[in-house]
Design a protein around this motif. Structure first.
Motif, PDB file in Angstrom:
ATOM      1  N   GLY A 187     -38.305  30.298  12.865  1.00  0.00           N
ATOM      2  CA  GLY A 187     -39.249  29.369  13.482  1.00  0.00           C
ATOM      3  C   GLY A 187     -39.094  27.957  12.938  1.00  0.00           C
ATOM      4  O   GLY A 187     -38.176  27.676  12.160  1.00  0.00           O
ATOM      5  N   VAL A 188     -40.010  27.081  13.363  1.00  0.00           N
ATOM      6  CA  VAL A 188     -39.990  25.701  12.850  1.00  0.00           C
ATOM      7  C   VAL A 188     -40.967  25.524  11.693  1.00  0.00           C
ATOM      8  O   VAL A 188     -41.091  24.428  11.151  1.00  0.00           O
ATOM      9  N   GLY A 189     -41.652  26.608  11.314  1.00  0.00           N
ATOM     10  CA  GLY A 189     -42.527  26.538  10.154  1.00  0.00           C
ATOM     11  C   GLY A 189     -43.800  25.765  10.421  1.00  0.00           C
ATOM     12  O   GLY A 189     -44.253  25.658  11.572  1.00  0.00           O
ATOM     13  N   GLY A 208     -46.733  31.527  21.508  1.00  0.00           N
ATOM     14  CA  GLY A 208     -47.540  32.085  20.420  1.00  0.00           C
ATOM     15  C   GLY A 208     -47.524  31.167  19.210  1.00  0.00           C
ATOM     16  O   GLY A 208     -46.957  30.075  19.260  1.00  0.00           O
ATOM     17  N   PRO A 209     -48.172  31.593  18.121  1.00  0.00           N
ATOM     18  CA  PRO A 209     -48.141  30.788  16.901  1.00  0.00           C
ATOM     19  C   PRO A 209     -46.714  30.656  16.366  1.00  0.00           C
ATOM     20  O   PRO A 209     -45.899  31.563  16.520  1.00  0.00           O
ATOM     21  N   GLY A 210     -46.421  29.539  15.758  1.00  0.00           N
ATOM     22  CA  GLY A 210     -45.087  29.290  15.228  1.00  0.00           C
ATOM     23  C   GLY A 210     -44.715  30.261  14.114  1.00  0.00           C
ATOM     24  O   GLY A 210     -45.580  30.774  13.407  1.00  0.00           O
ATOM     25  N   LYS A 211     -43.419  30.483  13.973  1.00  0.00           N
ATOM     26  CA  LYS A 211     -42.916  31.405  12.934  1.00  0.00           C
ATOM     27  C   LYS A 211     -42.471  30.618  11.702  1.00  0.00           C
ATOM     28  O   LYS A 211     -42.075  29.456  11.800  1.00  0.00           O
ATOM     29  N   PRO A 212     -42.456  31.287  10.541  1.00  0.00           N
ATOM     30  CA  PRO A 212     -41.898  30.645   9.346  1.00  0.00           C
ATOM     31  C   PRO A 212     -40.414  30.340   9.553  1.00  0.00           C
ATOM     32  O   PRO A 212     -39.741  30.985  10.363  1.00  0.00           O
ATOM     33  N   GLY A 215     -41.510  23.289   6.747  1.00  0.00           N
ATOM     34  CA  GLY A 215     -41.875  22.830   8.085  1.00  0.00           C
ATOM     35  C   GLY A 215     -40.788  21.972   8.707  1.00  0.00           C
ATOM     36  O   GLY A 215     -40.195  21.132   8.030  1.00  0.00           O
ATOM     37  N   ARG A 216     -40.531  22.207   9.995  1.00  0.00           N
ATOM     38  CA  ARG A 216     -39.571  21.399  10.753  1.00  0.00           C
ATOM     39  C   ARG A 216     -40.114  21.175  12.164  1.00  0.00           C
ATOM     40  O   ARG A 216     -39.362  21.106  13.133  1.00  0.00           O
TER      41      ARG A 216
END
Lengths: 335, 335
Positions: free
Chosen positions: A281-283, A272-276, A228-229
């Motif tokens: 993405g920012v996780g 949309g929902p965050g990407k890994p 996560g970031r």
């Protein structure tokens, strides 16, 4: 000013920590514990600040600050109330189980009363008696308040913020559905949370603390890999002033109340929902959010919950990549 | 042994109280506060008991014990977890709103995490900013525990009971439906609770304390008229050992944890809902239960919630009609 509690009895021993987290100075001659400091903040704060200044100047006896020797800054507290201010996170979780998100969720904060009788230190293992409980991390920002009168406005509430820090709000996901179905909120599904080694006063954060939000990325590594970031300053629907005022609507809050942001969560650039992170993405700040997205996109969750031996790291960085509050680093262990 | 905290700062000043509640002796030279005593119970308890014995014998300096000078025995606590052990009460409330009672409610205790950062003393007014919130009393039995390890059995949990007392768990009924609909449990609907002037060790209760229950009537007067006389030993589906073990299933409990029974409620002799005292019944321990029965039998609730100026009295009696824990006596006031 940064404060920590070294492990010592039930309430730890208050120390002032240097801004770079390398050194600490005993504060015992001023006040024995952080709770005692918060109880009498207007009297005690100036003396603690003098000590912090002397520590930065190397003008007083000092010791190396070892994060492994730190307890939670408040090893136990009189109140821990956790919001769910990143409504993006709530919307995703509900979408995955086919539940609608009421419009009121964007205007009326969600908040639960957490257990505060004993917290984990930043390097304490996460005790897990049963892996089938579905143990999850939840990386969050927290603030500690002074006394807040009943009916306080958002502005009054913000002025009562004494300290800022981070938490790993450990959750037992597989116990949550049955518990929430009973209607009385979380209990067994929320074991002890862990806190960052150090809490900082808002002024020590400069422009990173503004509008009642911490404008830094919340760094989460899982088993040594970036997980996560997310930026804690983005997508926070309810700032801490609003969360504290919500908590104080019908009753006053005692000094030392800890208020949590809920799991930090960012939308992706297109809403949309965050990407890994491996996908650019920012996780995520918890496993449940990733599992939720897996469920929405692929029909089922594939990422497992925490198992014994898994390692969680949570921190936030200054511009030179030094941890601001120290690092929460926990291994999941059989209790 | 009976203990109380005289109003003094945030945590009060511990005193030992004579069995008849007429006298008290300062315990400061042993330990300053009740929380500090609970933190170190095995060391402190024998000295407090010696003090209690000397007090009964008139062998030491003593003062009149005035209940109006008492704070809650724990003026603030690290944990307040309230069960709902009188399932009769829960069944009635659900019947009134047409909701089914899941079978699991008879085997799996309901419990919510309450706010514990500040409690009301036994004679403190109930501050009520807005009468439309639907303020209710809830008369309950409580216990205070020592440290309870995670996974404790019912028997281990019962052995950790240090003190027994009473509470008025003030509730804002009209805020509950919207709050519970959000799924995170009570928060704004549960302002500060009040506690009895005195908490007693289990041995001081003799046979009134057995099987993890208090076998005495819980006396409730409303505006000077008898409102509740329910037997706390009857219809308690989950005893305190079971409630504590439930709370400790996934995490340990810190010393000074307060566990509540939930609103005491008795069925009538034929298994139906209890009758009001003027109709020959044992009455109720909260207004909501009476309103619920009015709704079931007459289509609508007619008894109003508490208004400013209303007076609530809650106590339990020994065989000579003397209060065992002193009396909670509160007037509802604008804050």
């Amino acid at each position: 000013m940064k404060l920590a509690s070294l492990k010592d009895g039930r309430d730890g021993r208050l120390v002032v920590v240097s801004n770079d987290l390398a050194w600490c100075a005993e504060a015992r001659h001023i006040v024995p514990t952080l709770q005692a400091a918060l109880d009498d903040w207007s009297v005690v704060e100036p003396s603690l600040r003098n000590l912090a200044t002397d520590l930065e100047h190397g003008a007083i006896p000092r010791n190396r600050f070892h994060e492994r020797e730190a307890a939670a800054p408040l090893p136990r507290a009189y109140q821990w109330a956790d919001g769910s201010a990143y409504v993006n996170h709530v919307a995703l979780v509900r979408q995955a189980r086919g539940a609608e998100l009421p419009d009121s969720f964007w205007t009326d904060p969600l908040m639960y009363q957490g257990g505060s009788d004993g917290f984990l230190g930043p390097r304490d293992p996460i005790p897990l008696a049963d892996e089938s409980w579905g143990c999850d991390l939840e990386a969050e920002v927290v603030v500690v308040t002074g006394d807040v009168p009943q009916g306080a406005s958002r502005e009054e509430a913000l002025a009562a913020v004494r300290l800022v820090g981070l938490t790993n709000d450990v959750s037992l996901r597989n116990l949550i559905p049955a518990e929430l179905a009973k209607g009385f909120g979380f209990f067994q599904s929320k074991p002890a949370s862990a806190f960052s080694p150090v809490f900082a006063t808002p002024d020590a954060l400069g422009s990173w603390w503004r509008d009642g939000k911490l404008h830094r990325r919340l760094m989460v590594d899982l088993n040594g890999r970036p997980f996560g970031r997310a930026d804690a300053g983005e997508d926070m629907t309810f700032d801490f002033g609003t969360l504290i005022a919500h908590a104080a609507r019908t009753r006053s809050l005692g000094a030392g109340t800890i208020i949590g942001s809920g799991t930090v969560s960012n939308r992706d650039a297109h809403g949309g929902p965050g990407k890994p992170i491996p996908d650019g993405g920012v996780g995520y700040s918890c496993l449940a959010e990733l599992r939720t997205i897996e469920t929405i996109t692929g029909g089922q969750a594939v990422t497992p919950f925490l198992k014994r031996g898994d390692t969680v790291r949570i921190w936030a960085e200054d511009d030179r990549h030094h941890p601001i509050f120290g690092t929460i680093e926990q291994v999941v262990e059989a209790r």
